[in-house]
Scaffold this motif. Structure first.
Motif, PDB file in Angstrom:
ATOM      1  N   THR A   1     -11.467  11.667  26.442  1.00 61.06           N
ATOM      2  CA  THR A   1     -11.826  10.311  26.033  1.00 61.06           C
ATOM      3  C   THR A   1     -13.323  10.135  26.243  1.00 61.06           C
ATOM      4  N   ASP A   2     -13.809   8.892  26.060  1.00 65.45           N
ATOM      5  CA  ASP A   2     -15.232   8.657  26.258  1.00 65.45           C
ATOM      6  C   ASP A   2     -15.619   8.704  27.728  1.00 65.45           C
ATOM      7  N   VAL A   3     -14.631   8.669  28.649  1.00 64.49           N
ATOM      8  CA  VAL A   3     -14.947   8.759  30.081  1.00 64.49           C
ATOM      9  C   VAL A   3     -14.293   9.979  30.738  1.00 64.49           C
ATOM     10  N   ARG A   4     -13.608  10.794  29.945  1.00 65.10           N
ATOM     11  CA  ARG A   4     -13.014  12.036  30.467  1.00 65.10           C
ATOM     12  C   ARG A   4     -13.249  13.145  29.457  1.00 65.10           C
ATOM     13  N   HIS A   5     -14.063  14.118  29.848  1.00 66.71           N
ATOM     14  CA  HIS A   5     -14.414  15.219  28.952  1.00 66.71           C
ATOM     15  C   HIS A   5     -13.724  16.478  29.478  1.00 66.71           C
ATOM     16  N   GLU A   6     -12.506  16.736  28.969  1.00 65.32           N
ATOM     17  CA  GLU A   6     -11.715  17.862  29.463  1.00 65.32           C
ATOM     18  C   GLU A   6     -12.368  19.203  29.145  1.00 65.32           C
TER      19      GLU A   6
ATOM     20  N   SER B   1     -14.964  24.206  30.944  1.00 65.23           N
ATOM     21  CA  SER B   1     -16.202  24.970  31.119  1.00 65.23           C
ATOM     22  C   SER B   1     -16.514  25.189  32.593  1.00 65.23           C
ATOM     23  N   ASP B   2     -16.217  24.166  33.414  1.00 67.52           N
ATOM     24  CA  ASP B   2     -16.472  24.267  34.857  1.00 67.52           C
ATOM     25  C   ASP B   2     -15.644  25.371  35.492  1.00 67.52           C
ATOM     26  N   ILE B   3     -14.329  25.398  35.206  1.00 68.04           N
ATOM     27  CA  ILE B   3     -13.477  26.373  35.897  1.00 68.04           C
ATOM     28  C   ILE B   3     -13.711  27.795  35.391  1.00 68.04           C
ATOM     29  N   LEU B   4     -14.329  27.914  34.210  1.00 71.56           N
ATOM     30  CA  LEU B   4     -14.692  29.239  33.701  1.00 71.56           C
ATOM     31  C   LEU B   4     -16.064  29.702  34.208  1.00 71.56           C
ATOM     32  N   GLY B   5     -16.753  28.817  34.939  1.00 69.13           N
ATOM     33  CA  GLY B   5     -18.068  29.161  35.455  1.00 69.13           C
ATOM     34  C   GLY B   5     -19.166  29.071  34.414  1.00 69.13           C
TER      35      GLY B   5
ATOM     36  N   GLY C   1     -20.693  17.215  35.496  1.00 71.22           N
ATOM     37  CA  GLY C   1     -19.290  16.915  35.746  1.00 71.22           C
ATOM     38  C   GLY C   1     -18.703  16.036  34.650  1.00 71.22           C
ATOM     39  N   PRO C   2     -17.346  15.922  34.602  1.00 68.31           N
ATOM     40  CA  PRO C   2     -16.687  15.241  33.487  1.00 68.31           C
ATOM     41  C   PRO C   2     -16.542  13.737  33.629  1.00 68.31           C
ATOM     42  N   PHE C   3     -16.919  13.143  34.781  1.00 65.38           N
ATOM     43  CA  PHE C   3     -16.620  11.730  34.998  1.00 65.38           C
ATOM     44  C   PHE C   3     -17.849  10.858  35.260  1.00 65.38           C
ATOM     45  N   HIS C   4     -19.009  11.333  34.831  1.00 65.30           N
ATOM     46  CA  HIS C   4     -20.196  10.492  34.953  1.00 65.30           C
ATOM     47  C   HIS C   4     -20.138   9.379  33.910  1.00 65.30           C
ATOM     48  N   THR C   5     -20.574   8.181  34.294  1.00 61.95           N
ATOM     49  CA  THR C   5     -20.623   7.062  33.363  1.00 61.95           C
ATOM     50  C   THR C   5     -21.968   6.365  33.475  1.00 61.95           C
ATOM     51  N   HIS C   6     -22.445   5.855  32.347  1.00 63.28           N
ATOM     52  CA  HIS C   6     -23.733   5.148  32.336  1.00 63.28           C
ATOM     53  C   HIS C   6     -23.560   3.649  32.581  1.00 63.28           C
ATOM     54  N   GLU C   7     -22.358   3.229  32.939  1.00 62.45           N
ATOM     55  CA  GLU C   7     -22.078   1.806  33.103  1.00 62.45           C
ATOM     56  C   GLU C   7     -22.433   1.261  34.484  1.00 62.45           C
ATOM     57  N   ALA C   8     -22.728   2.139  35.420  1.00 59.59           N
ATOM     58  CA  ALA C   8     -22.927   1.703  36.807  1.00 59.59           C
ATOM     59  C   ALA C   8     -24.031   0.651  36.911  1.00 59.59           C
TER      60      ALA C   8
ATOM     61  N   PRO D   1      -9.805  17.135  38.590  1.00 62.90           N
ATOM     62  CA  PRO D   1      -8.699  16.459  37.903  1.00 62.90           C
ATOM     63  C   PRO D   1      -7.739  17.505  37.339  1.00 62.90           C
ATOM     64  N   HIS D   2      -6.478  17.436  37.716  1.00 59.50           N
ATOM     65  CA  HIS D   2      -5.543  18.494  37.347  1.00 59.50           C
ATOM     66  C   HIS D   2      -4.265  17.956  36.698  1.00 59.50           C
ATOM     67  N   ASP D   3      -4.366  16.782  36.051  1.00 62.36           N
ATOM     68  CA  ASP D   3      -3.209  16.196  35.385  1.00 62.36           C
ATOM     69  C   ASP D   3      -3.195  16.492  33.885  1.00 62.36           C
ATOM     70  N   GLY D   4      -4.014  17.423  33.441  1.00 58.57           N
ATOM     71  CA  GLY D   4      -4.109  17.760  32.025  1.00 58.57           C
ATOM     72  C   GLY D   4      -3.958  19.250  31.800  1.00 58.57           C
ATOM     73  N   PRO D   5      -4.305  19.732  30.617  1.00 56.87           N
ATOM     74  CA  PRO D   5      -4.153  21.159  30.297  1.00 56.87           C
ATOM     75  C   PRO D   5      -4.980  22.079  31.192  1.00 56.87           C
ATOM     76  N   VAL D   6      -6.157  21.637  31.618  1.00 51.35           N
ATOM     77  CA  VAL D   6      -6.952  22.477  32.519  1.00 51.35           C
ATOM     78  C   VAL D   6      -6.251  22.604  33.869  1.00 51.35           C
ATOM     79  N   GLY D   7      -5.606  21.528  34.333  1.00 49.73           N
ATOM     80  CA  GLY D   7      -4.820  21.592  35.558  1.00 49.73           C
ATOM     81  C   GLY D   7      -3.654  22.558  35.424  1.00 49.73           C
ATOM     82  N   GLN D   8      -3.034  22.594  34.247  1.00 49.35           N
ATOM     83  CA  GLN D   8      -1.940  23.540  34.004  1.00 49.35           C
ATOM     84  C   GLN D   8      -2.447  24.973  34.062  1.00 49.35           C
ATOM     85  N   LEU D   9      -3.651  25.183  33.543  1.00 52.92           N
ATOM     86  CA  LEU D   9      -4.245  26.516  33.611  1.00 52.92           C
ATOM     87  C   LEU D   9      -4.523  26.920  35.055  1.00 52.92           C
ATOM     88  N   LEU D  10      -4.997  25.964  35.869  1.00 55.59           N
ATOM     89  CA  LEU D  10      -5.230  26.247  37.280  1.00 55.59           C
ATOM     90  C   LEU D  10      -3.946  26.725  37.958  1.00 55.59           C
TER      91      LEU D  10
END
Length: 293
Positions: A75-80, A85-89, A112-119, A188-197
């Motif tokens: 989504t616009d606030v979650r970039h899976e 890319s992170d877990i692959l190094g 990281g995947p959860f930075h937001t410019h709204e702060a 965050p491990h509730d998505g496909p990357v979490g399944q890969l982990l």
């Protein structure tokens, strides 16, 4: 695109031995030298990967379906894809190549995947967290150049997970930045990357850390993930900053370099690395392309 205006190279009957050569040839029609070089290297490595692993069509399709799921959950606030890319190094590798640092400076990290410019914008000394279950932490840092000179007018962006291990953008009841933060950290491990982990038998936990981005007009941004190591507030710090004696304090001295120094190091490292690989290249906008002269 008008097919009559495309100069199609001579193609061969495709076999396992010439598929790479043919693919590189048909992809080499762009006037963009960098794009042509990147695609040539990408195709070559992908094909070699398939040959070396004897990739099956079942595995190939499973990988494609996995990438589809990665896109669907983003989504616009979650970039899976960043998480993948992170877990692959790859994230850290690309950042280290593109933003090299001399030994005297602070090593960078990924956004990281959860930075937001709204702060919201806060003043020095303001309370960031609204997480009543978290523990207070005083952050005392300096920002200097490699000659030990303070850097003025730097915007500092800081974010962290809350006492449940989540970023504020992960909460369903979030309507905007709410300052929930603490120092428990997991991927965050509730998505496909979490399944890969899980398939890799990897846990999602990471050392507690805090994200910093420093931005100065004409010189940034610079991204850092600082592993958290607390010290207890002594009498002097408690009195100076109005915090409880013995409370948690994070102290760190950041040393930044400017964009010109980064570019110089990037150019130097690129030419050295590719020379070792036996590749004759030149730099175009600080990026390597084949030197055909």
């Amino acid at each position: 695109m008008d097919p009559s205006k495309v100069n199609v190279p001579l193609m061969k009957d495709l076999t396992i031995d010439n598929i790479t050569e043919n693919t590189v040839a048909i992809n080499s029609q762009s006037s963009d030298q960098r794009l042509t070089y990147v695609m040539e290297r990408l195709v070559t490595h992908l094909h070699n990967f398939a040959r070396e692993t004897r990739l099956s069509t079942t595995e190939w399709m499973a990988a494609l379906n996995f990438l589809v799921r990665v896109g669907q959950i983003s989504t616009d606030v979650r970039h899976e894809f960043i998480l993948l890319s992170d877990i692959l190094g790859l994230s850290l590798s690309a950042d280290a190549i593109d933003h090299p640092k001399p030994l005297a400076s602070t090593e960078g990290s990924v956004l990281g995947p959860f930075h937001t410019h709204e702060a919201e914008t806060l003043e020095h000394g303001d309370l960031m967290s609204q997480d009543t279950a978290g523990e207070p932490c005083l952050i005392v840092c300096t920002v200097k150049d490699i000659k030990d000179n303070p850097i003025e007018d730097v915007k500092v962006d800081i974010w962290e997970t809350d006492s449940t291990g989540h970023y504020d953008v992960q909460h369903e009841d979030r309507t905007g930045p709410d300052g929930r933060c603490s120092h428990i950290r997991f991927l965050p491990h509730d998505g496909p990357v979490g399944q890969l982990l899980k398939l890799l038998n990897r846990h999602p936990w990471r050392p507690a850390h805090m994200h910093f981005v420093f931005e100065k007009k004409g010189g940034g941004p610079f991204d850092y993930s600082l592993i958290v190591e607390f010290v207890p507030a002594d009498v002097e710090i408690a009195k100076k900053y109005g915090v409880m004696e013995g409370g948690k304090v994070l102290k760190y001295d950041f040393v930044l370099i400017d964009e010109k120094e980064t570019e110089r190091l990037r150019d130097e490292n690129a030419l050295k690395a590719l020379k070792v690989l036996g590749r004759k290249v030149k730099l175009l906008n600080h990026l390597p392309v084949p030197d055909l002269d």
